[in-house]
Design an enzyme around this catalytic site. Structure first.
Site, short mmCIF file in Angstrom:
data_model
loop_
_atom_site.label_atom_id
_atom_site.label_comp_id
_atom_site.label_asym_id
_atom_site.label_seq_id
_atom_site.Cartn_x
_atom_site.Cartn_y
_atom_site.Cartn_z
N ASP A 333 0.87 -1.19 0.00
CA ASP A 333 0.00 0.00 0.00
C ASP A 333 0.90 1.23 0.00
OD1 ASP A 333 -2.01 1.84 0.15
OD2 ASP A 333 -2.44 1.52 2.27
N ILE A 334 1.60 1.39 -1.10
CA ILE A 334 2.66 2.40 -1.19
C ILE A 334 2.07 3.70 -1.70
CG2 ILE A 334 4.92 2.89 -2.21
CD1 ILE A 334 4.67 0.40 -0.24
N GLU A 335 2.15 4.72 -0.87
CA GLU A 335 1.49 5.99 -1.21
C GLU A 335 2.41 7.20 -1.12
OE1 GLU A 335 -2.27 6.40 0.75
OE2 GLU A 335 -2.80 4.31 0.46
N SER A 336 3.67 7.00 -0.74
CA SER A 336 4.57 8.15 -0.67
C SER A 336 6.01 7.69 -0.83
CB SER A 336 4.39 8.89 0.67
OG SER A 336 4.81 8.06 1.73
#
Ligand SMILES: *[C@@H]1O[C@H](CO)[C@@H](O)[C@H](O)[C@H]1NC(C)=O
Ligand SMILES: *[C@@H]1O[C@H](CO)[C@@H](O)[C@H](O)[C@H]1NC(C)=O
Ligand SMILES: *[C@@H]1O[C@H](CO)[C@@H](O)[C@H](O)[C@H]1NC(C)=O
Ligand SMILES: *[C@@H]1O[C@H](CO)[C@@H](O)[C@H](O)[C@H]1NC(C)=O
Length: 483
Positions: A333-336
């Site tokens: 869940d890579i968001e940054s």
């Protein structure tokens, strides 16, 4: 609608199916019959040998012509008293190793044969409800969903209607299109020409998807084992391992649940096992909205894959934050941070698939944002290594529900048309307050969205953020039977 009516309507309303004949065998794999001798070890011992790719559970040997179907597993257990339901978890254990488990019909001793086409059709319904994707109040081998049906027919009273049976089974499979229908194999087992083998692949109940839930970011959402005990979730993502890479000491954050840094979360190990014993997959989720995570190089990603293997999967380490139970896989869940090396991480993790003592599969999942392609996960997804993709159809106005389902469905269709995605989930907020925008009311999901997306052969179910919000809204209670 009664079960029988359901079965019959299925069979009469579907007027097409594929039938491909093939004499090919799978090169280099061994298929074994298990079940006819109590001294041959348990089913999971059989699978744990690592030698077999297919196991035929032998035999369902009484059926047809008005007889109550009856399974015979020799000295292993007594099906008629419910003594064989424990075989179900063993079937699932085998499947987790990538082994196809078939139910074998017939055998040398028994009493089987059909009096009519209708008789074969009814028996197909029985198989569906009791061993495949259907439901029945008493499944002789528990809730496990067999991979298919093996035909070992060689002393039947009649040579008739076996082709009909194969077709009826295949129609169920077509109807519930989340599975790939593989060729119906016509094989000549023991030189007998009317032995056929029908099989389909997939681990899920075909006409149902599963619910995936994120757990871990709120201390007031119940324990992990309680989450699994609800029976509503099929996948639980532990959220989040949110600090790693670039030389940082990896750090897990489970909000108010427990303190990983002081070893306070090792007790979760038995809860993970509790979940897994119920067939629920437990994955560790990497990233999330708050954290500091990026890789400085390919080697950095490689080292982190090894860290995950040793600390959360099948490897060993003195300081496993969640104790000894190996998790089922890793969720991205890579968001940054940096967009680089996430594909490398997926490839390195994939190398641990079936590795080590347990030879467990390492599942990979991802939670991209719906605008396509996802900034961080677009490249990793193209590796084709992700088993489950739960797209976040929220916080993203161009591809979410806005009072109309058009944008949402268009986006779903676009995602599902990507060849490297095999199992797609619709990710949604579990309550209005769970996301900035994109809440889809449960009634709209069940009446307007599920009927459409369930037609997709890639449909896997629905994902929700999060357990806490689901508790507040009661969302999944309202929709679970429709998923
Ligand atoms: C096989 O199943 C039995 C009964 O469920 C269990 O006790 C045992 O640990 C299992 N073995 C493996 C290798 O999973
Ligand atoms: C969950 O685990 C806790 C601690 O081991 C235990 O007290 C509780 O009864 C368990 N709950 C369920 C539903 O199994
Ligand atoms: C985030 O991680 C990088 C290393 O990848 C580090 O240089 C930086 O100081 C970290 N930032 C914070 C706020 O901890
Ligand atoms: C939803 O989005 C579509 C396309 O952008 C737009 O045409 C429509 O008016 C929007 N509906 C509402 C209720 O805002």
């Amino acid at each position: 609608m009664s079960k029988e009516l359901h079965c019959i309507s299925l069979l009469t309303t579907i007027s097409f199916f594929f039938l491909l004949l093939s004499t090919k065998s799978h090169a280099g794999s061994i298929s074994i019959y298990w079940g006819q001798n109590g001294f041959e070890g348990t089913l999971n011992q059989t699978c744990a040998t690592g030698r077999y790719k297919f196991v035929n559970v032998a035999f369902l040997n009484v059926f047809g012509s008005g007889q109550t179907p009856s399974l015979n597993l020799a000295g292993h257990c007594n099906p008629s008293t419910g003594g064989c339901t424990g075989v179900g978890p063993e079937v699932e254990y085998c499947q987790s190793l990538g082994i196809k488990v078939m139910l074998s019909l017939g055998g040398a001793i028994g009493n089987y044969g059909f009096s009519s086409k209708k008789d074969a059709m009814d028996f197909a319904c029985y198989l569906w409800d009791n061993f495949l994707g259907g439901t029945s109040s008493f499944r002789p081998l528990g809730n496990a969903v067999f991979d298919g049906i093996d035909f070992a027919i060689y002393q039947s009273k009649s040579t008739l209607y076996w082709d009909d049976l194969a077709r009826y089974i295949a129609r169920h499979i077509m109807y519930t299109t989340k599975l790939h229908l593989l060729p119906l194999f016509l094989i000549t087992l023991l030189g007998l020409s009317y032995v056929t083998q029908a099989r389909y692949y997939g681990n899920h109940r075909p006409n149902h998807g599963g619910i995936a839930i994120y757990w871990g970011q709120n201390g007031f959402e119940g324990r992990l084992n309680e989450t699994c005990a609800t029976g509503r979730y099929k996948y639980v993502n532990l959220a989040f391992l949110n600090i790693f890479g670039g030389g940082q000491v990896p750090s897990l954050n489970l909000a108010g649940h427990c303190d990983p840094a002081s070893g306070g979360c090792v007790g979760l190990s038995s809860e993970v096992e509790f979940c897994q014993a119920r067939g629920i997959k437990v994955l560790l989720s990497l990233g999330g909205g708050v954290g500091n995570y990026s890789f400085s190089s390919k080697n950095d990603a490689k080292g982190f894959a090894k860290y995950l293997w040793n600390n959360f999967l099948g490897g060993h380490s003195k300081s496993r934050p969640l104790g000894k139970a190996p998790l089922d896989g890793i969720d991205f869940d890579i968001e940054s941070g940096s967009t680089l090396y996430w594909d490398n991480l997926a490839r390195f993790l994939n190398r641990y698939n079936g590795y080590g003592r347990g030879k467990k599969k390492v599942y990979l999942s991802a939670a991209p944002q719906c605008p396509f392609p996802d900034k961080y996960l677009g490249t990793p997804l193209k590796t084709g290594l992700f088993d489950y993709v739960w797209v976040q159809f929220y916080n993203n106005p161009p591809c979410q529900y806005n009072g109309s389902t058009t944008n949402l469905i268009d986006s779903w269709n676009f995602w599902s048309s990507q060849s490297y995605i095999t199992t797609l989930f619709m990710g949604l907020p579990a309550a209005n307050q769970a996301a900035g925008s994109g809440f889809l009311p449960p009634g709209v999901l069940t009446s307007q969205v599920l009927p459409l997306i369930k037609k997709s052969p890639k449909y896997g179910g629905v994902m929700f953020w999060s357990k806490y919000w689901d508790d507040q809204s009661g969302y999944t209670k309202q929709i679970v039977k429709d998923v």
